[in-house]
Design a protein around this motif. Structure first.
Motif, PDB file in Angstrom:
ATOM      1  N   THR A 319      46.737  28.142  43.382  1.00 32.42           N
ATOM      2  CA  THR A 319      47.705  29.243  43.446  1.00 32.42           C
ATOM      3  C   THR A 319      47.533  30.139  42.223  1.00 32.42           C
ATOM      4  OG1 THR A 319      49.284  27.817  44.599  1.00 32.42           O
ATOM      5  CG2 THR A 319      50.159  29.831  43.570  1.00 32.42           C
ATOM      6  N   PRO A 320      47.397  31.451  42.411  1.00 33.52           N
ATOM      7  CA  PRO A 320      47.183  32.343  41.269  1.00 33.52           C
ATOM      8  C   PRO A 320      48.408  32.433  40.365  1.00 33.52           C
ATOM      9  CG  PRO A 320      47.484  33.619  43.282  1.00 33.52           C
ATOM     10  CD  PRO A 320      47.386  32.176  43.696  1.00 33.52           C
ATOM     11  N   THR A 321      48.166  32.597  39.097  1.00 35.10           N
ATOM     12  CA  THR A 321      49.239  32.760  38.123  1.00 35.10           C
ATOM     13  C   THR A 321      49.700  34.217  38.113  1.00 35.10           C
ATOM     14  OG1 THR A 321      47.732  33.338  36.319  1.00 35.10           O
ATOM     15  CG2 THR A 321      48.169  30.988  36.692  1.00 35.10           C
ATOM     16  N   PRO A 322      50.894  34.472  37.558  1.00 37.49           N
ATOM     17  CA  PRO A 322      51.356  35.872  37.438  1.00 37.49           C
ATOM     18  C   PRO A 322      50.366  36.750  36.675  1.00 37.49           C
ATOM     19  CG  PRO A 322      53.182  34.372  37.051  1.00 37.49           C
ATOM     20  CD  PRO A 322      51.946  33.520  37.139  1.00 37.49           C
ATOM     21  N   ALA A 323      49.715  36.199  35.643  1.00 41.22           N
ATOM     22  CA  ALA A 323      48.743  36.981  34.855  1.00 41.22           C
ATOM     23  C   ALA A 323      47.535  37.354  35.705  1.00 41.22           C
ATOM     24  CB  ALA A 323      48.310  36.181  33.629  1.00 41.22           C
ATOM     25  N   GLU A 324      47.068  36.409  36.548  1.00 43.09           N
ATOM     26  CA  GLU A 324      45.919  36.692  37.407  1.00 43.09           C
ATOM     27  C   GLU A 324      46.258  37.732  38.477  1.00 43.09           C
ATOM     28  OE1 GLU A 324      43.925  32.212  37.017  1.00 43.09           O
ATOM     29  OE2 GLU A 324      45.272  32.704  38.677  1.00 43.09           O
ATOM     30  N   LEU A 361      40.916  34.525  31.601  1.00 45.65           N
ATOM     31  CA  LEU A 361      41.935  33.665  32.207  1.00 45.65           C
ATOM     32  C   LEU A 361      41.324  32.452  32.896  1.00 45.65           C
ATOM     33  CD1 LEU A 361      44.153  36.470  33.808  1.00 45.65           C
ATOM     34  CD2 LEU A 361      44.753  35.050  31.830  1.00 45.65           C
ATOM     35  N   CYS A 363      39.673  32.314  35.663  1.00 42.31           N
ATOM     36  CA  CYS A 363      40.099  32.355  37.060  1.00 42.31           C
ATOM     37  C   CYS A 363      38.901  32.223  37.986  1.00 42.31           C
ATOM     38  CB  CYS A 363      40.831  33.670  37.345  1.00 42.31           C
ATOM     39  SG  CYS A 363      41.310  33.855  39.072  1.00 42.31           S
ATOM     40  N   LYS A 365      39.777  31.421  41.405  1.00 40.28           N
ATOM     41  CA  LYS A 365      40.583  31.176  42.603  1.00 40.28           C
ATOM     42  C   LYS A 365      40.239  32.149  43.719  1.00 40.28           C
ATOM     43  CE  LYS A 365      44.179  29.396  39.603  1.00 40.28           C
ATOM     44  NZ  LYS A 365      45.383  29.750  38.835  1.00 40.28           N
ATOM     45  N   HIS A 409      53.773  42.952  41.141  1.00 38.33           N
ATOM     46  CA  HIS A 409      52.960  42.155  40.220  1.00 38.33           C
ATOM     47  C   HIS A 409      52.665  42.898  38.917  1.00 38.33           C
ATOM     48  CE1 HIS A 409      52.424  39.032  43.158  1.00 38.33           C
ATOM     49  NE2 HIS A 409      51.953  39.899  44.045  1.00 38.33           N
TER      50      HIS A 409
END
Length: 474
Positions: A319-324, A361, A363, A365, A409
């Motif tokens: 699940t992506p983070t708010p920052a991503e 980050l 990432c 995902k 976002h």
């Protein structure tokens, strides 16, 4: 001298066989050379200036709307349905002639009632030319000093850019330095400045394909032409540095870049994105192969977010983070806006920023990377298609829906507030934007830096400006 139409019985006029195409005696078209066809039985002469090529290119877009109509070039109802061309993109040199004639023809056809629009195109973008970045070498044609009698005897000697500049700028100290460098090359050193020195040079274009940035590959240069096989070079810091100038790309200036060579070395996607990255689409800009490495590194970096050389695919379903999500949706918004504005150079920059931030980050995902692949497809279609299938998709990425931008976002939930003590900035503290003054005061007073300046004393007051700053008065 009077234009007279042929009768309908004489139509159609069949054009004659032309053995050799060339201008007529007075610069007319090739038909003027075929006198048997030009001079007809009643003493009249046929018109040899037939409809120019511009005419055909001035209304073809109308014919495309109704190409099989044998009664008219286009039925008015069909022309009304299709309307104007939505977008015309062309280079400035081509556009001058083409747009001039197409506008003229469209306006005439509108005035005659055959079509319902008087302008051919809704939107026009004139793309600038890719200019050549020429490279120069400097041949030493004559070198003579009274006291040393150095004279060049047919040798091909080339002096590097800085030495050439020092010879031509006539600053005495620089001139002496250049002469002494050349002295050393000939193996004869002269102490002091000889006012009888004379140097003759020639500036020559050199093929940009054998220049790395500004450094000449001297071995490739010597192999380029037989007369250069025994060339000698007066170097600066062990290198031969070329001069440079932005000119029109031309074979005569040896500054033409072969796209096939670039694609062979870097791939079509790198070539495509670098052309966009050079500058605004409407401006002419010089090609500089040296700068292409940055775009190539970006694409490789993007690929490594999906694939590890030893592990294979490293994409996860987390699940992506708010920052991503913030990085993703900021990129969607930027790419969509820049593409609509034809601001491709800033879009390429946005892709680079996105990949750097997602890398920071860590990432990998799918829910974040897959939309970026779709965004990239218009800019680097080959790598995007490869990654799209690597993600398990069977259809082409070109059929994927453009990612939807969600503003929520990008809404900031906190801010790094600057905190001042008696008006002087001492620190910054992250504080949620929805907090009121009492909660903000507790957070500020609990900060170690603020406590240090308070020295155990209570503040006289705390000034809080929501969304901007905090000032502690002691």
């Amino acid at each position: 001298g009077i234009a007279t139409p042929l009768s309908e019985n004489d139509l159609p006029v069949e054009l004659p066989y032309v053995e050799k195409y060339g201008p007529g005696p007075e610069g007319e078209g090739p038909l003027a050379n075929i006198t048997d066809w030009v001079n007809i039985w009643d003493g009249s002469t046929r018109e040899t200036n037939t409809m120019p090529g511009y005419a055909g290119s001035s209304w073809y877009f109308l014919r495309y709307m109704d190409p099989h109509n044998a009664e008219a070039f286009v039925h008015k109802n069909i022309a009304d349905y299709w309307g104007q061309v939505d977008l015309y993109i062309g280079g400035t040199e081509h556009a001058v002639g083409h747009l001039l004639y197409s506008r003229l023809w469209t306006k005439v056809l509108f005035d005659l009632g055959y079509i319902s629009h008087e302008e051919p195109y809704k939107k026009l973008v004139n793309q600038g030319m890719i200019q050549g970045s020429s490279r120069f070498i400097y041949r030493l044609d004559k070198y003579f000093r009274k006291s040393t009698e150095n004279e060049i005897d047919g040798r091909q000697i080339f002096i590097s850019k800085e030495i050439y500049s020092n010879l031509t700028n006539k600053v005495e100290s620089d001139y002496k330095s250049a002469l002494n460098i050349i002295d050393n090359f000939f193996g004869k050193t002269l102490v002091g400045f000889d006012s009888g020195a004379h140097v003759g040079t020639s500036q020559l274009h050199v093929d940009v394909s054998i220049v790395n940035g500004f450094e000449l590959d001297t071995e490739k240069f010597k192999a380029s032409k037989p007369e250069y096989a025994n060339a000698e070079f007066v170097l600066e810091d062990g290198k031969y540095i070329c001069g440079a100038e932005v000119e029109k790309m031309s074979k005569s200036k040896y500054n033409v870049v072969n796209p096939d060579d670039i694609v062979e070395r870097y791939g079509a996607d790198t070539f495509r994105m670098y052309e966009m990255f050079l500058g605004p689409v409407e401006q002419s800009k010089p090609w500089d192969t040296k700068g292409i490495e940055g775009v190539h590194r970006f694409l490789r970096k993007f690929w490594r977010m999906f694939v590890d050389e030893t592990k294979g695919s490293i994409v996860t379903d987390g699940t992506p983070t708010p920052a991503e999500l913030k990085v993703l949706h900021r990129t969607i918004k930027k790419i969509e806006e820049d593409t609509e504005r034809f601001s491709f150079n800033t879009a390429v920059s946005a892709f680079m920023v996105c990949v750097n931030e997602l890398n920071d980050l860590k990432c990998n995902k799918r829910s974040v990377l897959e939309p970026v692949v779709i965004l990239l497809a218009s800019y680097a279609p080959h790598i995007a298609e490869e990654l799209w299938h690597l993600l398990g998709n069977e259809s082409t990425v070109l059929d994927a829906a453009f990612p939807a931008f969600d503003e929520k976002h990008l809404v900031e939930s906190s801010k790094d507030y600057p905190v001042s003590i008696n008006g002087k900035l001492r620190t910054t503290i992250p504080i949620a934007l929805d907090l009121q003054q009492p909660e903000v005061e507790k957070i500020v007073l609990a900060n170690d830096v603020v406590q240090k300046w308070l020295e155990g004393k209570p503040p006289k007051k705390i000034i809080f400006v929501k969304g901007k700053m905090v000032n502690v008065v002691i």
